[in-house]
Write a protein that holds these residues in place. Structure first.
Motif, PDB file in Angstrom:
ATOM      1  N   ASP A  18       0.942  -1.197   0.121  1.00 51.24           N
ATOM      2  CA  ASP A  18       0.027  -0.094  -0.097  1.00 51.24           C
ATOM      3  C   ASP A  18       0.798   1.237   0.138  1.00 51.24           C
ATOM      4  O   ASP A  18       1.755   1.590   1.094  1.00 51.24           O
ATOM      5  CB  ASP A  18      -0.886   0.024   1.187  1.00 51.24           C
ATOM      6  CG  ASP A  18      -1.893   1.133   1.237  1.00 51.24           C
ATOM      7  OD1 ASP A  18      -1.799   2.071   0.565  1.00 51.24           O
ATOM      8  OD2 ASP A  18      -2.787   0.931   2.186  1.00 51.24           O
ATOM      9  N   ALA A  19       0.727   2.220  -1.130  1.00 51.18           N
ATOM     10  CA  ALA A  19       1.498   3.230  -1.144  1.00 51.18           C
ATOM     11  C   ALA A  19       1.155   4.303  -0.146  1.00 51.18           C
ATOM     12  O   ALA A  19       1.756   5.188   0.098  1.00 51.18           O
ATOM     13  CB  ALA A  19       1.587   3.821  -2.595  1.00 51.18           C
ATOM     14  N   LYS A  21       0.132   3.637   3.009  1.00 50.22           N
ATOM     15  CA  LYS A  21       0.390   3.276   4.478  1.00 50.22           C
ATOM     16  C   LYS A  21       1.236   3.975   5.047  1.00 50.22           C
ATOM     17  O   LYS A  21       0.766   4.246   6.620  1.00 50.22           O
ATOM     18  CB  LYS A  21       0.646   1.750   4.270  1.00 50.22           C
ATOM     19  CG  LYS A  21       1.090   1.030   5.732  1.00 50.22           C
ATOM     20  CD  LYS A  21      -0.398   0.349   6.109  1.00 50.22           C
ATOM     21  CE  LYS A  21      -0.054  -0.050   7.475  1.00 50.22           C
ATOM     22  NZ  LYS A  21      -1.528  -0.668   8.181  1.00 50.22           N
ATOM     23  N   ILE A  22       2.071   4.602   4.584  1.00 48.72           N
ATOM     24  CA  ILE A  22       3.098   5.622   5.537  1.00 48.72           C
ATOM     25  C   ILE A  22       3.510   6.584   4.555  1.00 48.72           C
ATOM     26  O   ILE A  22       3.734   6.541   3.573  1.00 48.72           O
ATOM     27  CB  ILE A  22       4.197   4.667   6.080  1.00 48.72           C
ATOM     28  CG1 ILE A  22       5.200   5.298   6.883  1.00 48.72           C
ATOM     29  CG2 ILE A  22       4.957   3.748   4.929  1.00 48.72           C
ATOM     30  CD1 ILE A  22       6.319   4.835   7.581  1.00 48.72           C
ATOM     31  N   LYS A  23       3.397   7.811   5.555  1.00 46.45           N
ATOM     32  CA  LYS A  23       4.020   8.964   4.616  1.00 46.45           C
ATOM     33  C   LYS A  23       4.756   9.766   5.662  1.00 46.45           C
ATOM     34  O   LYS A  23       4.575   9.736   6.693  1.00 46.45           O
ATOM     35  CB  LYS A  23       2.800   9.929   3.984  1.00 46.45           C
ATOM     36  CG  LYS A  23       1.892  10.450   5.006  1.00 46.45           C
ATOM     37  CD  LYS A  23       0.993  11.416   4.084  1.00 46.45           C
ATOM     38  CE  LYS A  23       0.166  11.973   5.282  1.00 46.45           C
ATOM     39  NZ  LYS A  23      -1.016  12.824   4.572  1.00 46.45           N
ATOM     40  N   LEU A  24       5.529  10.673   4.930  1.00 46.56           N
ATOM     41  CA  LEU A  24       6.289  11.567   5.698  1.00 46.56           C
ATOM     42  C   LEU A  24       5.705  12.985   6.031  1.00 46.56           C
ATOM     43  O   LEU A  24       4.994  13.357   5.204  1.00 46.56           O
ATOM     44  CB  LEU A  24       7.550  11.895   5.209  1.00 46.56           C
ATOM     45  CG  LEU A  24       8.600  12.564   5.621  1.00 46.56           C
ATOM     46  CD1 LEU A  24       9.425  11.455   6.462  1.00 46.56           C
ATOM     47  CD2 LEU A  24       9.848  12.969   4.690  1.00 46.56           C
ATOM     48  N   PHE A  37       6.565  10.321  10.716  1.00 44.68           N
ATOM     49  CA  PHE A  37       5.956   9.509   9.853  1.00 44.68           C
ATOM     50  C   PHE A  37       4.462   9.404  10.260  1.00 44.68           C
ATOM     51  O   PHE A  37       4.233   9.345  11.382  1.00 44.68           O
ATOM     52  CB  PHE A  37       6.845   8.181   9.823  1.00 44.68           C
ATOM     53  CG  PHE A  37       8.158   8.241   9.307  1.00 44.68           C
ATOM     54  CD1 PHE A  37       8.549   8.278   8.107  1.00 44.68           C
ATOM     55  CD2 PHE A  37       9.065   8.102  10.380  1.00 44.68           C
ATOM     56  CE1 PHE A  37       9.878   8.225   7.805  1.00 44.68           C
ATOM     57  CE2 PHE A  37      10.337   8.393   9.967  1.00 44.68           C
ATOM     58  CZ  PHE A  37      10.809   8.262   8.891  1.00 44.68           C
ATOM     59  N   ILE A  39       1.403   6.890   9.787  1.00 46.06           N
ATOM     60  CA  ILE A  39       1.063   5.335   9.460  1.00 46.06           C
ATOM     61  C   ILE A  39      -0.362   5.192   9.661  1.00 46.06           C
ATOM     62  O   ILE A  39      -1.267   5.525  10.709  1.00 46.06           O
ATOM     63  CB  ILE A  39       1.651   4.520  10.330  1.00 46.06           C
ATOM     64  CG1 ILE A  39       3.210   4.540  10.385  1.00 46.06           C
ATOM     65  CG2 ILE A  39       1.389   2.877   9.768  1.00 46.06           C
ATOM     66  CD1 ILE A  39       4.233   3.743  11.374  1.00 46.06           C
ATOM     67  N   VAL A  88      14.611   7.453   8.476  1.00 47.79           N
ATOM     68  CA  VAL A  88      14.095   6.332   7.825  1.00 47.79           C
ATOM     69  C   VAL A  88      15.059   4.920   8.174  1.00 47.79           C
ATOM     70  O   VAL A  88      14.236   4.005   8.242  1.00 47.79           O
ATOM     71  CB  VAL A  88      14.173   6.648   6.228  1.00 47.79           C
ATOM     72  CG1 VAL A  88      13.564   5.263   5.538  1.00 47.79           C
ATOM     73  CG2 VAL A  88      13.198   7.679   5.882  1.00 47.79           C
ATOM     74  N   LEU A  91      13.892   3.760  11.408  1.00 49.45           N
ATOM     75  CA  LEU A  91      12.570   3.158  11.431  1.00 49.45           C
ATOM     76  C   LEU A  91      12.484   1.829  10.590  1.00 49.45           C
ATOM     77  O   LEU A  91      12.161   0.825  11.320  1.00 49.45           O
ATOM     78  CB  LEU A  91      11.588   3.815  10.472  1.00 49.45           C
ATOM     79  CG  LEU A  91      10.310   3.353  10.157  1.00 49.45           C
ATOM     80  CD1 LEU A  91       9.465   3.606  11.511  1.00 49.45           C
ATOM     81  CD2 LEU A  91       9.630   4.055   8.852  1.00 49.45           C
ATOM     82  N   HIS A  92      13.598   1.531   9.671  1.00 51.51           N
ATOM     83  CA  HIS A  92      13.531   0.179   9.235  1.00 51.51           C
ATOM     84  C   HIS A  92      14.209  -0.733   9.979  1.00 51.51           C
ATOM     85  O   HIS A  92      13.983  -1.926   9.978  1.00 51.51           O
ATOM     86  CB  HIS A  92      14.346   0.239   7.755  1.00 51.51           C
ATOM     87  CG  HIS A  92      13.254   1.024   6.714  1.00 51.51           C
ATOM     88  ND1 HIS A  92      13.632   1.108   5.266  1.00 51.51           N
ATOM     89  CD2 HIS A  92      11.763   0.970   6.646  1.00 51.51           C
ATOM     90  CE1 HIS A  92      12.841   1.693   4.732  1.00 51.51           C
ATOM     91  NE2 HIS A  92      11.735   1.649   5.411  1.00 51.51           N
TER      92      HIS A  92
END
Lengths: 123, 333
Positions: A18-19, A21-24, A37, A39, A88, A91-92
């Motif tokens: 899902d594009a 799902k998460i944004k800045l 972020f 979510i 980022v 987060l990862h």
């Protein structure tokens, strides 16, 4: 039934992500060491656990999460690092650590179930 | 820092976890999977068909709480979603009846069904791969030969009480083979659905689908899933004689033992942490109550569709999937 399907992992890599799902969110630093972020469709379940594992990262200066409004299914997570990694990456790394944490718990629990030695009825 | 949450007369102390890098100069708290592997412990106390009691030791509250939350609201299970009522002449209204049928836990392995696609057309939405059909066709009649003098409706009438066991499974398509050895039945056959009198009848079909507890409580696979922290009792000064007996009475039985006329902590796990002992002045400064912050005693009660250990397994997998999925999602602007 409780066995792990070996093909399950392949399915994950083939499925669509899902594009939205998460944004800045606005308010990140230019070098990317501080960012918030947003979510979608997540709550305290993932928010608090993710906050915990990210805070465990020694490169991270600050991590906090919030659910701005209870009737919106949005979760904001703020990450600030000391500068060696980007937010980022933090987060990862946090998500990877959380994933391996779950694997350890699952393995230990199934070992204990197989080992037996517990009561089969309520005391 | 100590991992014991202090419980005093009118306050709690040391409540937040501090195991983060930079918190203390002499300890390294950075995430280390090997360290976690070595420290993390699970003890299973009991495991039955419906209930489980186990300890997760050396794990943070955020993770333990995530499992509890997921077991309640995100592990999928099957329940009636649409009820098509053909005839209902009973005194219970259609919508109330439908609600009651929805709440009946069903013995179906959720892995055997796929998810209903809400975007699909109403006519193609339900297939033999995602829907279980149950039917209820029951009519109440007079018993022509009731026992003399009896006023019990069960004696006077037939089918006066409608129970969950009266719901009949109607296998569709490939379900005939799939559910041959374990047909769909309510986990508790004695749930009362409605009461009837002669001449009244109910005829309906219920479509049961997969769902999760956050959508509706009927989809929750657990009756309860909860944890408490391991109690910790420290006797700081010897308590002897008559005082020891009174001390023992401040706790549930089995918590405090008396040996050589002196009180000792026999089994802190049994304590409810009622703080009764703190109300008595004679024990002032002689005892310290607390809870171990990273020792969780889980209690899981299944509704019967899945064994409790499977529900916990699934909760771990749900959390892992959340992390793996988000890891692969592109970050938008």
């Amino acid at each position: 039934m409780s066995e792990v399907d070996p093909n399950a992992m392949d399915e994950v890599s083939e499925q669509e992500f899902d594009a939205d799902k998460i944004k800045l969110l606005p308010g990140s630093s230019e070098d990317g060491t501080a960012a918030t972020f947003q979510i979608i469709d997540e709550d305290h379940t993932l928010g608090n656990t993710l906050r915990y594992v990210i805070m465990k990262n020694p490169e991270v200066e600050f991590c906090g999460y919030s659910i701005p409004h209870p009737s919106e299914n949005k979760m904001n997570i703020r990450i600030q690092t000391y500068g060696n990694i980007s937010s980022v990456e933090a987060l990862h790394q946090g998500l990877d650590n959380l994933s391996e944490l779950c694997t350890v718990i699952e393995t230990k629990f199934s070992e204990k179930i197989l080992a037996g030695g517990y009561l089969a009825e309520e005391p | 820092m100590s991992n014991i949450v202090g419980i005093e007369y009118n306050r709690v102390t040391n409540t937040t976890s501090t195991d983060f890098p930079g918190h203390s100069s002499n300890e390294d708290h950075s995430w280390d999977i090997e360290k976690f592997k070595d420290n993390f412990e699970i003890n299973i106390s009991h495991l039955t068909e419906r209930t489980a009691n186990f300890d997760l030791i050396n794990i943070d509250t955020s993770v333990a709480n995530a499992f509890r939350r997921i077991m309640i609201s995100e592990v999928p299970s099957v329940a009636a979603e649409s009820v098509y009522i053909f005839n209902n002449t009973s005194v219970i209204q259609d919508e109330v009846l439908a609600h009651r049928i929805g709440l009946i836990p069903l013995k179906v392995d959720p892995d055997l069904l796929s998810w209903v696609d809400p975007a699909q057309d109403e006519k193609e939405k339900f297939t033999d791969e995602n829907t279980i059909v149950l039917s209820l066709d029951i009519a109440c009649t007079k018993n022509p030969h009731p026992p003399a003098g009896s006023t019990d409706p069960k004696d006077l009438y037939r089918n006066a009480h409608v129970y969950a066991r009266d719901l009949k499974f109607e296998p569709q398509g490939r379900q005939v083979d799939l559910f041959k050895n374990n047909p769909v039945v309510p986990t508790d056959p004695d749930i009362l659905i409605a009461k009837l009198r002669p001449g009244q009848e109910i005829s309906l079909r219920a479509h049961c689908i997969l769902g999760i507890g956050s959508d509706h409580a009927k989809f929750s696979p657990v009756s309860t899933a909860s944890y408490r922290l391991m109690p910790d009792i420290k006797i700081t000064e010897p308590i002897t004689g008559e005082l020891a007996k009174r001390f023992q009475k401040c706790f549930p039985s089995g918590v405090i033992g008396i040996e050589n006329d002196t009180a000792f902590v026999k089994d802190a796990r049994k304590d409810t942490v009622s703080r009764e002992v703190l109300r008595h002045e004679e024990f002032n400064g002689k005892v310290k109550l607390g809870r171990i912050r990273d020792h969780f005693i889980f209690n899981v009660e299944s509704t019967g569709a899945m064994p409790p250990e499977e529900i916990f397994f699934k909760s771990v997998r749900v959390l892992k999937n959340k992390a793996d999925y988000l890891r692969n999602c592109p970050i938008g602007q």
